[in-house]
Design a protein around this motif. Sequence first.
Motif, PDB file in Angstrom:
ATOM      1  N   GLN A 194       1.144  -1.196   0.162  1.00  0.00           N
ATOM      2  CA  GLN A 194      -0.008  -0.212  -0.017  1.00  0.00           C
ATOM      3  C   GLN A 194       0.783   1.224  -0.085  1.00  0.00           C
ATOM      4  N   GLU A 195      -0.168   1.840  -0.400  1.00  0.00           N
ATOM      5  CA  GLU A 195       0.916   3.715  -0.328  1.00  0.00           C
ATOM      6  C   GLU A 195       1.937   4.422   0.479  1.00  0.00           C
ATOM      7  N   SER A 196       0.983   3.917   2.029  1.00  0.00           N
ATOM      8  CA  SER A 196       1.206   4.111   3.191  1.00  0.00           C
ATOM      9  C   SER A 196       2.376   3.708   3.534  1.00  0.00           C
ATOM     10  N   TYR A 197       2.031   2.453   3.180  1.00  0.00           N
ATOM     11  CA  TYR A 197       3.993   1.528   3.568  1.00  0.00           C
ATOM     12  C   TYR A 197       4.406   1.686   2.662  1.00  0.00           C
ATOM     13  N   GLY A 198       4.920   2.261   1.786  1.00  0.00           N
ATOM     14  CA  GLY A 198       5.619   2.970   0.853  1.00  0.00           C
ATOM     15  C   GLY A 198       6.166   4.101   1.626  1.00  0.00           C
ATOM     16  N   HIS A 199       5.272   4.882   2.039  1.00  0.00           N
ATOM     17  CA  HIS A 199       6.335   6.265   2.428  1.00  0.00           C
ATOM     18  C   HIS A 199       7.126   5.573   3.609  1.00  0.00           C
ATOM     19  N   ILE A 200       6.386   4.730   5.157  1.00  0.00           N
ATOM     20  CA  ILE A 200       6.632   4.325   5.676  1.00  0.00           C
ATOM     21  C   ILE A 200       8.219   3.653   5.385  1.00  0.00           C
ATOM     22  N   TYR A 201       8.318   2.856   4.179  1.00  0.00           N
ATOM     23  CA  TYR A 201       9.546   2.078   3.853  1.00  0.00           C
ATOM     24  C   TYR A 201      10.557   3.494   3.457  1.00  0.00           C
ATOM     25  N   LYS A 202       9.949   3.733   2.950  1.00  0.00           N
ATOM     26  CA  LYS A 202      11.257   4.994   1.971  1.00  0.00           C
ATOM     27  C   LYS A 202      11.895   6.405   3.839  1.00  0.00           C
ATOM     28  N   PHE A 203      10.581   6.766   4.745  1.00  0.00           N
ATOM     29  CA  PHE A 203      11.336   6.870   5.485  1.00  0.00           C
ATOM     30  C   PHE A 203      11.978   6.476   6.434  1.00  0.00           C
ATOM     31  N   LEU A 204      12.632   4.668   6.639  1.00  0.00           N
ATOM     32  CA  LEU A 204      13.545   3.554   6.962  1.00  0.00           C
ATOM     33  C   LEU A 204      14.753   3.831   6.212  1.00  0.00           C
ATOM     34  N   SER A 205      14.579   3.855   5.046  1.00  0.00           N
ATOM     35  CA  SER A 205      15.468   3.703   4.454  1.00  0.00           C
ATOM     36  C   SER A 205      16.399   5.290   3.833  1.00  0.00           C
ATOM     37  N   LEU A 206      15.735   5.875   4.547  1.00  0.00           N
ATOM     38  CA  LEU A 206      16.239   7.821   4.462  1.00  0.00           C
ATOM     39  C   LEU A 206      17.241   7.373   5.460  1.00  0.00           C
ATOM     40  N   LEU A 207      16.538   7.681   6.917  1.00  0.00           N
ATOM     41  CA  LEU A 207      17.207   7.125   8.381  1.00  0.00           C
ATOM     42  C   LEU A 207      18.349   6.339   7.960  1.00  0.00           C
ATOM     43  N   GLU A 208      18.000   5.174   7.807  1.00  0.00           N
ATOM     44  CA  GLU A 208      19.310   3.974   7.767  1.00  0.00           C
ATOM     45  C   GLU A 208      20.807   4.479   7.158  1.00  0.00           C
ATOM     46  N   SER A 209      20.678   5.438   5.638  1.00  0.00           N
ATOM     47  CA  SER A 209      21.787   5.801   4.894  1.00  0.00           C
ATOM     48  C   SER A 209      22.282   6.971   5.635  1.00  0.00           C
ATOM     49  N   SER A 210      21.742   7.103   6.967  1.00  0.00           N
ATOM     50  CA  SER A 210      22.178   8.768   7.735  1.00  0.00           C
ATOM     51  C   SER A 210      22.845   7.811   8.840  1.00  0.00           C
ATOM     52  N   PHE A 211      23.257   6.666   8.624  1.00  0.00           N
ATOM     53  CA  PHE A 211      23.846   6.015   9.819  1.00  0.00           C
ATOM     54  C   PHE A 211      24.637   5.595   9.900  1.00  0.00           C
ATOM     55  N   GLN A 212      25.696   6.006   8.116  1.00  0.00           N
ATOM     56  CA  GLN A 212      27.179   4.861   7.643  1.00  0.00           C
ATOM     57  C   GLN A 212      28.151   5.281   8.340  1.00  0.00           C
ATOM     58  N   VAL A 213      28.123   5.168   9.785  1.00  0.00           N
ATOM     59  CA  VAL A 213      29.640   5.446  10.690  1.00  0.00           C
ATOM     60  C   VAL A 213      30.606   4.101  10.402  1.00  0.00           C
ATOM     61  N   ARG A 214      31.075   4.448   9.362  1.00  0.00           N
ATOM     62  CA  ARG A 214      31.923   2.704   8.740  1.00  0.00           C
ATOM     63  C   ARG A 214      33.917   2.934   9.366  1.00  0.00           C
ATOM     64  N   ASP A 215      33.842   4.262   9.222  1.00  0.00           N
ATOM     65  CA  ASP A 215      35.107   4.773   9.969  1.00  0.00           C
ATOM     66  C   ASP A 215      35.499   6.103  11.108  1.00  0.00           C
ATOM     67  N   ARG A 216      36.466   6.169  12.066  1.00  0.00           N
ATOM     68  CA  ARG A 216      36.873   7.383  12.024  1.00  0.00           C
ATOM     69  C   ARG A 216      36.023   9.100  12.158  1.00  0.00           C
ATOM     70  N   ASN A 217      36.181   8.845  10.671  1.00  0.00           N
ATOM     71  CA  ASN A 217      36.502   9.713   9.310  1.00  0.00           C
ATOM     72  C   ASN A 217      34.948   9.914   8.793  1.00  0.00           C
ATOM     73  N   ALA A 218      34.235   8.862   9.251  1.00  0.00           N
ATOM     74  CA  ALA A 218      32.784   9.165   8.634  1.00  0.00           C
ATOM     75  C   ALA A 218      32.126  10.285   9.909  1.00  0.00           C
ATOM     76  N   LEU A 219      31.193  11.054   9.686  1.00  0.00           N
ATOM     77  CA  LEU A 219      30.457  11.656  10.605  1.00  0.00           C
ATOM     78  C   LEU A 219      28.810  12.016   9.830  1.00  0.00           C
ATOM     79  N   THR A 220      27.931  11.415  10.633  1.00  0.00           N
ATOM     80  CA  THR A 220      26.833  11.556  10.250  1.00  0.00           C
ATOM     81  C   THR A 220      25.844  12.819  10.924  1.00  0.00           C
ATOM     82  N   LYS A 221      25.044  13.285  10.322  1.00  0.00           N
ATOM     83  CA  LYS A 221      24.770  14.319  10.199  1.00  0.00           C
ATOM     84  C   LYS A 221      23.047  14.643  10.335  1.00  0.00           C
ATOM     85  N   LEU A 222      22.688  14.436  11.435  1.00  0.00           N
ATOM     86  CA  LEU A 222      21.772  14.301  12.329  1.00  0.00           C
ATOM     87  C   LEU A 222      20.318  15.039  11.892  1.00  0.00           C
TER      88      LEU A 222
END
Length: 314
Positions: A194-222
Amino acid sequence: MENSSIPRKELETFATESYKIPLFDVQHYPVDSSYFIIQNRETYPVKDYISPHRRKFYKIFHMTSGTGILTVGLHRYEMGRNEIGFLHPDEIVSWQTTSKETGGHFCLIHPDFFGRDAEHVLQWLKQFPYFLPDKAVVQLQEDQSAAINGYFATMLREAQSDSDDSKQAIMLQLQLLLLESQRAGKNRIQTEVQESYGHIYKFLSLLESSFQVRDRNALTKLKTAAEFADELHVHPNYLNSLVKKHTGKTVRDHIQERLLHEAKSLLVHTDWGINEISDGLGFSGQAAFTSFFKKKENISPLAFRKTISNARIS
């Protein structure tokens, strides 16, 4: 904010059109989980949940009774008896139980479980064709389902034993399970979410992509809830109401929970200093990070790290 074809619906309209399901439990896998977990679905029934971020585990689950709705990415499957599902670590998934019956097994497998002596099994798992969102469910014949149930039962028994060769036995059963499923080779017909679940999925995908802290030089922009809504081209109130309705938590709650989970993961799985973790997660300073962590966990980041470390040793 750019114009978009996504409607900005009034709350009354949204409540009427939204698909009717119980609240999804937002499931965060413990940062110190075992590398191999297996359970019987009858004694350990799976509750309705949505996994809000990428996991480190491959998941396989087999149903001998009951029904439910599995969503993998934007693919929806209505599952039932004699079916097996394969969930890749990189996919956002949700599950809704639609019957009182619940039979079968499930297992979670971390890549580190295999080790050097079973690297070939890990490679097979990584290349297995049904760990794709559009092929995630396989229908089984009665005899195939019975065989796979037996493989799961043996793995569960071996996981509960203290035999020196239990891991080897689990690997053998896992390979037989994959082979039997591959031979079955019939995928469930999927339907669009359903379209409503699609919006939730896209939000969670964006949220996840914001947290890609792989090394000491990778900074998260909240990001704020408004910034996420802007990226999705929806009104912030609409996004917040949508997420709150289906998960019981606001967008801000999800942001903070994901931030806390990442903090715990870095404390457990890296040797970074508290100040380095604080910087990596976008806090203004170590004091701000410590204050946030203590407010959420009633313990300081350093004390949390020591507690987990001592638990692993004992």
